[in-house]
Write a protein that holds these residues in place. Structure first.
Motif, mmCIF file in Angstrom:
data_model
loop_
_atom_site.group_PDB
_atom_site.id
_atom_site.type_symbol
_atom_site.label_atom_id
_atom_site.label_comp_id
_atom_site.label_asym_id
_atom_site.label_seq_id
_atom_site.Cartn_x
_atom_site.Cartn_y
_atom_site.Cartn_z
ATOM 1 N N LEU A 113 0.749 -1.188 -0.143
ATOM 2 C CA LEU A 113 0.105 0.079 0.069
ATOM 3 C C LEU A 113 0.992 1.251 0.142
ATOM 4 C CD1 LEU A 113 -2.852 1.214 0.275
ATOM 5 C CD2 LEU A 113 -2.582 0.879 2.643
ATOM 6 N N LEU A 133 -9.327 3.480 0.377
ATOM 7 C CA LEU A 133 -9.311 2.232 0.305
ATOM 8 C C LEU A 133 -10.815 1.630 -0.181
ATOM 9 C CD1 LEU A 133 -6.595 0.778 2.881
ATOM 10 C CD2 LEU A 133 -6.445 2.225 0.621
ATOM 11 N N ASP A 136 -13.367 -0.308 1.803
ATOM 12 C CA ASP A 136 -14.269 0.126 2.947
ATOM 13 C C ASP A 136 -15.109 0.902 2.304
ATOM 14 O OD1 ASP A 136 -13.386 -0.861 5.490
ATOM 15 O OD2 ASP A 136 -11.590 0.434 5.214
ATOM 16 N N TYR A 173 -5.673 -5.346 10.881
ATOM 17 C CA TYR A 173 -5.706 -3.821 10.512
ATOM 18 C C TYR A 173 -4.302 -3.295 11.048
ATOM 19 C CZ TYR A 173 -10.803 -4.332 10.400
ATOM 20 O OH TYR A 173 -11.924 -4.619 10.117
ATOM 21 N N GLY A 174 -4.133 -1.964 10.570
ATOM 22 C CA GLY A 174 -3.226 -1.194 11.519
ATOM 23 C C GLY A 174 -3.760 -0.937 12.802
ATOM 24 N N GLU A 194 1.395 -2.153 12.170
ATOM 25 C CA GLU A 194 0.859 -2.872 11.259
ATOM 26 C C GLU A 194 0.397 -4.280 11.471
ATOM 27 O OE1 GLU A 194 -0.675 -1.756 8.688
ATOM 28 O OE2 GLU A 194 -0.997 -3.466 7.281
ATOM 29 N N LYS A 195 -0.843 -4.691 11.508
ATOM 30 C CA LYS A 195 -1.285 -6.141 11.865
ATOM 31 C C LYS A 195 -0.676 -6.552 12.807
ATOM 32 C CE LYS A 195 -3.274 -6.166 7.336
ATOM 33 N NZ LYS A 195 -2.788 -6.102 5.989
ATOM 34 N N ILE A 207 -6.974 0.921 12.161
ATOM 35 C CA ILE A 207 -7.187 1.943 10.851
ATOM 36 C C ILE A 207 -8.081 1.399 9.882
ATOM 37 C CG2 ILE A 207 -5.785 2.979 9.443
ATOM 38 C CD1 ILE A 207 -3.289 2.618 11.040
ATOM 39 N N GLY A 209 -9.825 2.273 6.023
ATOM 40 C CA GLY A 209 -9.354 2.668 4.568
ATOM 41 C C GLY A 209 -9.559 4.373 4.222
ATOM 42 N N GLN A 233 4.818 -0.460 3.688
ATOM 43 C CA GLN A 233 3.640 -0.360 4.623
ATOM 44 C C GLN A 233 3.253 1.187 4.797
ATOM 45 O OE1 GLN A 233 1.475 -2.628 4.944
ATOM 46 N NE2 GLN A 233 2.580 -4.448 4.922
ATOM 47 N N THR A 235 1.285 2.237 6.831
ATOM 48 C CA THR A 235 1.454 2.468 8.383
ATOM 49 C C THR A 235 2.603 2.578 9.004
ATOM 50 O OG1 THR A 235 -0.442 0.982 8.671
ATOM 51 C CG2 THR A 235 0.665 1.060 10.731
HETATM 52 C C1 G1P Z 1 -4.704 -1.789 4.698
HETATM 53 C C2 G1P Z 1 -3.573 -1.204 5.834
HETATM 54 C C3 G1P Z 1 -4.022 -1.480 7.075
HETATM 55 C C4 G1P Z 1 -5.393 -0.695 7.360
HETATM 56 C C5 G1P Z 1 -6.436 -1.635 6.158
HETATM 57 C C6 G1P Z 1 -7.749 -0.921 6.354
HETATM 58 O O1 G1P Z 1 -4.430 -2.905 5.044
HETATM 59 O O2 G1P Z 1 -2.289 -1.516 5.630
HETATM 60 O O3 G1P Z 1 -3.358 -0.643 8.156
HETATM 61 O O4 G1P Z 1 -5.876 -1.314 8.614
HETATM 62 O O5 G1P Z 1 -5.750 -1.431 4.832
HETATM 63 O O6 G1P Z 1 -8.506 -1.590 5.545
HETATM 64 P P1 G1P Z 1 -5.073 -4.360 3.769
HETATM 65 O O7 G1P Z 1 -6.625 -4.237 4.228
HETATM 66 O O8 G1P Z 1 -4.911 -3.725 2.592
HETATM 67 O O9 G1P Z 1 -4.240 -5.408 4.002
#
Ligand code: G1P
Length: 300
Positions: A113, A133, A136, A173-174, A194-195, A207, A209, A233, A235
Motif C-alpha cells: 500500500l 481504500l 471500505d 488492521y493497522g 501494522e497488523k 485503522i 481505509g 507499509q 502504516t
Molecule cells: C490496509 C492497511 C491497514 C489498514 C487496512 C484498512 O491493509 O495496511 O493498516 O488497517 O488497509 O482496510 P489491507 O486491508 O490492505 O491488508
C-alpha cells in the motif's frame, strides 16, 4: 501551497489482485464487483467527490481496464437509451462519467500500500491529499472524510480514521495507540503497528481505509523499508510522521462510529450487499419482506 491548503485530490489504490474473490475476479477487477446496482469503486469515487475532491487518481495495474471503461463514456449505449427515451437508465450510465476528473497511473510492481501511495507523488505534488481504500464503504449519511479534512487543516499533520474492533480482529488492521486531546473530537496518535497479534496490539483501535495525508509522507515513503509481508507499509511511514514534531509531522485520528461496510472478503461483502439493498428505496421493501420469510425457514 502550504500544509493547511484545502484538500482537493483523492488517491484510490486499486491495484490489488482480489485473490479472496477468485474465481469471480479471474478476469474482472474486484473493484467492479456490484454492490446492489453499482460497482463498489463507484461508491468510493462518489464519497470523494461528495467531500469536495473532484480530482481523483486511481492507482491501477494489469487487468484493471474495466475501471477506466466504467468511468468513461459509452456512446453506443447512450445513443440507444436516448433513442428509446429511457432517461432514467441514461442518467445512471452517465452518472459515473460525470462524477469527477479521474486520472490513472499503474503501480507496476505490487510492493504494498505504501508503494501504491508513493506512485501518486507527481500527481499530488506538495499539498495534503486523501487516500480512500476500496474495501471500505462509508455510508453517505455519515460524514467521515469531511471531518478528517477539517482535522488535517486544523492540525497541519496527517489524519487516519479509526474504529473500535474486537481484540481478536485487530490482526487484520493497522493498530493505533492514542492520546486524548482535551476538548477536541480527535485524538493524537502515539504509535502505529501494522497488523499486530492481539497480544502485541497496543489498543483495539483499528485503522480503516480513509486517510488525509500531509505531502511529507512521500519523502518518508521513499525511505521506508519493506515491513510486514515484505511490503512497503503506509502504516510504517505514518509511524515515522507520528514521531516527528513541527511542520508536516504529527498524526491524528478520527474515531468513526458510523455505518461502514467492509467488502474486503466474501462474507463481509455479502453482508454489505444485503444491508445496503435492504436500505434502498426501490429494492428495500420487497427484499426485507422476502428476507423475513426466508430467515424464518432457515435451519437453526
Ligand atoms: C490496509 C492497511 C491497514 C489498514 C487496512 C484498512 O491493509 O495496511 O493498516 O488497517 O488497509 O482496510 P489491507 O486491508 O490492505 O491488508
Amino acid at each position: 501551497m502550504t500544509s493547511a491548503s484545502r484538500v482537493r485530490k483523492a488517491v484510490i489504490p486499486a491495484a490489488g489482485l482480489g485473490t479472496r474473490f477468485l474465481p469471480a475476479t479471474k478476469a474482472m477487477p474486484k473493484e467492479m464487483l456490484p454492490v446492489v446496482d453499482k460497482p463498489a469503486i463507484q461508491y468510493v469515487v462518489q464519497e470523494a467527490v461528495s467531500a469536495g475532491l473532484q480530482d481523483v487518481l486511481m492507482i491501477t495495474g494489469r487487468n484493471k481496464r474495466a475501471l477506466e471503461d466504467h468511468f468513461d463514456r459509452v456512446p453506443v449505449t447512450e445513443q440507444l437509451l436516448e433513442a428509446k427515451g429511457d432517461a432514467e437508465k441514461l442518467s445512471a450510465v452517465q452518472h459515473a462519467t460525470d462524477l469527477g476528473d479521474i486520472h490513472y497511473v499503474r503501480q507496476g510492481d505490487p510492493k504494498g500500500l505504501g508503494h501504491a501511495v508513493l506512485r501518486a507523488k507527481t500527481h499530488v505534488g506538495n499539498e495534503p491529499f486523501a487516500v480512500l481504500l476500496g474495501d471500505d464503504l462509508i455510508d453517505e449519511r455519515d460524514e467521515l472524510l469531511t471531518t478528517m479534512i477539517e482535522v488535517q487543516a486544523k492540525t497541519g499533520g496527517s489524519v487516519v480514521a479509526l474504529i473500535e474492533v474486537e481484540p481478536s480482529q485487530i490482526s487484520s488492521y493497522g493498530c493505533a495507540d492514542v492520546e486524548v486531546i482535551e476538548g477536541e473530537g480527535y485524538v493524537r496518535i502515539r504509535q502505529l503497528v501494522e497488523k499486530p497479534s492481539p497480544e502485541e496490539a497496543p489498543s483495539n483501535l483499528a485503522i480503516i481505509g480513509r486517510y488525509v495525508l500531509h505531502p511529507d509522507v512521500f519523502q518518508v515513503l521513499e525511505n521506508t523499508k519493506p515491513g510486514r509481508g515484505n511490503e512497503i507499509q503506509l502504516t510504517d511511514a505514518l509511524q515515522t510522521l507520528a514521531a516527528r514534531d513541527g511542520d508536516g509531522g504529527g498524526v491524528y485520528g478520527v474515531i468513526f462510529r458510523g455505518r461502514r461496510y467492509d467488502t474486503g472478503d466474501k462474507l463481509s461483502y455479502l453482508k454489505a450487499v444485503v444491508t445496503l439493498a435492504c436500505d434502498s428505496e426501490d429494492l428495500g421493501p420487497d427484499l426485507r419482506s422476502w428476507l423475513t420469510s426466508f430467515t424464518a425457514h432457515l435451519p437453526a
